[in-house]
Scaffold this motif. Structure first.
Motif, PDB file in Angstrom:
ATOM      1  N   GLY A   1      46.261  43.179  48.914  1.00 54.69           N
ATOM      2  CA  GLY A   1      46.550  41.768  49.141  1.00 54.69           C
ATOM      3  C   GLY A   1      45.292  40.920  49.145  1.00 54.69           C
ATOM      4  O   GLY A   1      45.254  39.829  48.564  1.00 54.69           O
ATOM      5  N   PHE A   2      44.248  41.416  49.777  1.00 56.97           N
ATOM      6  CA  PHE A   2      42.979  40.688  49.797  1.00 56.97           C
ATOM      7  C   PHE A   2      42.387  40.575  48.395  1.00 56.97           C
ATOM      8  O   PHE A   2      41.881  39.513  48.005  1.00 56.97           O
ATOM      9  N   LEU A   3      42.453  41.647  47.615  1.00 55.18           N
ATOM     10  CA  LEU A   3      41.914  41.609  46.258  1.00 55.18           C
ATOM     11  C   LEU A   3      42.705  40.644  45.369  1.00 55.18           C
ATOM     12  O   LEU A   3      42.117  39.938  44.548  1.00 55.18           O
ATOM     13  N   VAL A   4      44.023  40.605  45.518  1.00 49.62           N
ATOM     14  CA  VAL A   4      44.839  39.656  44.744  1.00 49.62           C
ATOM     15  C   VAL A   4      44.493  38.225  45.139  1.00 49.62           C
ATOM     16  O   VAL A   4      44.351  37.344  44.285  1.00 49.62           O
ATOM     17  N   LEU A   5      44.317  37.992  46.431  1.00 52.00           N
ATOM     18  CA  LEU A   5      43.930  36.658  46.894  1.00 52.00           C
ATOM     19  C   LEU A   5      42.575  36.246  46.328  1.00 52.00           C
ATOM     20  O   LEU A   5      42.406  35.119  45.851  1.00 52.00           O
ATOM     21  N   MET A   6      41.622  37.162  46.354  1.00 53.91           N
ATOM     22  CA  MET A   6      40.289  36.850  45.827  1.00 53.91           C
ATOM     23  C   MET A   6      40.324  36.646  44.309  1.00 53.91           C
ATOM     24  O   MET A   6      39.540  35.871  43.768  1.00 53.91           O
ATOM     25  N   ALA A   7      41.211  37.343  43.628  1.00 51.18           N
ATOM     26  CA  ALA A   7      41.301  37.200  42.175  1.00 51.18           C
ATOM     27  C   ALA A   7      41.960  35.887  41.772  1.00 51.18           C
ATOM     28  O   ALA A   7      41.720  35.375  40.676  1.00 51.18           O
TER      29      ALA A   7
ATOM     30  N   THR B   1      33.117  37.894  38.287  1.00 48.65           N
ATOM     31  CA  THR B   1      33.738  38.098  39.596  1.00 48.65           C
ATOM     32  C   THR B   1      35.053  38.860  39.471  1.00 48.65           C
ATOM     33  O   THR B   1      35.314  39.792  40.236  1.00 48.65           O
ATOM     34  N   LEU B   2      35.886  38.480  38.511  1.00 52.17           N
ATOM     35  CA  LEU B   2      37.152  39.176  38.311  1.00 52.17           C
ATOM     36  C   LEU B   2      36.936  40.629  37.897  1.00 52.17           C
ATOM     37  O   LEU B   2      37.650  41.525  38.355  1.00 52.17           O
ATOM     38  N   LEU B   3      35.959  40.864  37.041  1.00 53.96           N
ATOM     39  CA  LEU B   3      35.660  42.230  36.613  1.00 53.96           C
ATOM     40  C   LEU B   3      35.171  43.072  37.794  1.00 53.96           C
ATOM     41  O   LEU B   3      35.592  44.223  37.962  1.00 53.96           O
ATOM     42  N   LEU B   4      34.313  42.494  38.609  1.00 55.75           N
ATOM     43  CA  LEU B   4      33.820  43.199  39.782  1.00 55.75           C
ATOM     44  C   LEU B   4      34.951  43.505  40.764  1.00 55.75           C
ATOM     45  O   LEU B   4      35.047  44.621  41.283  1.00 55.75           O
TER      46      LEU B   4
END
Length: 152
Positions: free
Chosen positions: A20-26, A51-54
């Motif tokens: 969930g955190f990764l989806v929010l950051m993406a 940023t998205l790749l990382l």
């Protein structure tokens, strides 16, 4: 009498908050891109892409680690095996000191031997730090093969 082996794994529900955190950051770069497309330059678009790749590679690494069928550590009557890139076996007789340390809300098992110090993070495991402490105290006292229990 030797105790049966006990495996400690990652908690299955630990993957959901991280995903969930990764989806929010993406989604943040996309929101910024569509909110103000006038100010977008190639350097900003490139930084969003990096940023998205990382985030993709970090998420993939975490997902593989948390869904791995291999346990994090296995308690045997004669040793503790830490399953990492290379499985590391630590015999109970080789342990000079161990403790569970806390840093804010993070818990770590720190094991000292003559070869050095080993640290294992306990936060995302299916056993709590109190359970790990109990397992360490119980298994380190077992005689195991070729050892005699102290009567003191």
């Amino acid at each position: 009498m030797a105790l049966p082996p006990r495996e400690v794994r990652y908690r299955k529900g630990a993957i959901y908050p991280i995903l969930g955190f990764l989806v929010l950051m993406a989604t943040i770069p996309f929101v910024m891109l569509f909110a103000s497309p006038i100010f977008m330059t190639w350097s900003i678009i490139l930084s969003f892409a990096v940023t998205l790749l990382l985030l993709f590679f970090i998420g993939r690494m975490l997902y593989q680690r948390l869904t791995s069928p291999e346990p994090v550590m296995t308690f045997y009557s004669d040793k503790l095996i830490l399953h990492r890139k290379k499985n590391k076996g630590i015999y109970w007789t080789a342990i000079t000191d161990w403790k569970i340390r806390s840093n804010k809300s993070n818990y770590y098992l720190v094991i000292r031997t003559n070869e050095g110090r080993t640290r294992v993070e306990l936060n995302l495991l299916d056993h709590s730090s109190k359970d790990i402490r109990w397992l360490m105290e119980t298994y380190i006292q077992q005689p195991g093969p070729g050892r005699v229990r102290s009567m003191i």
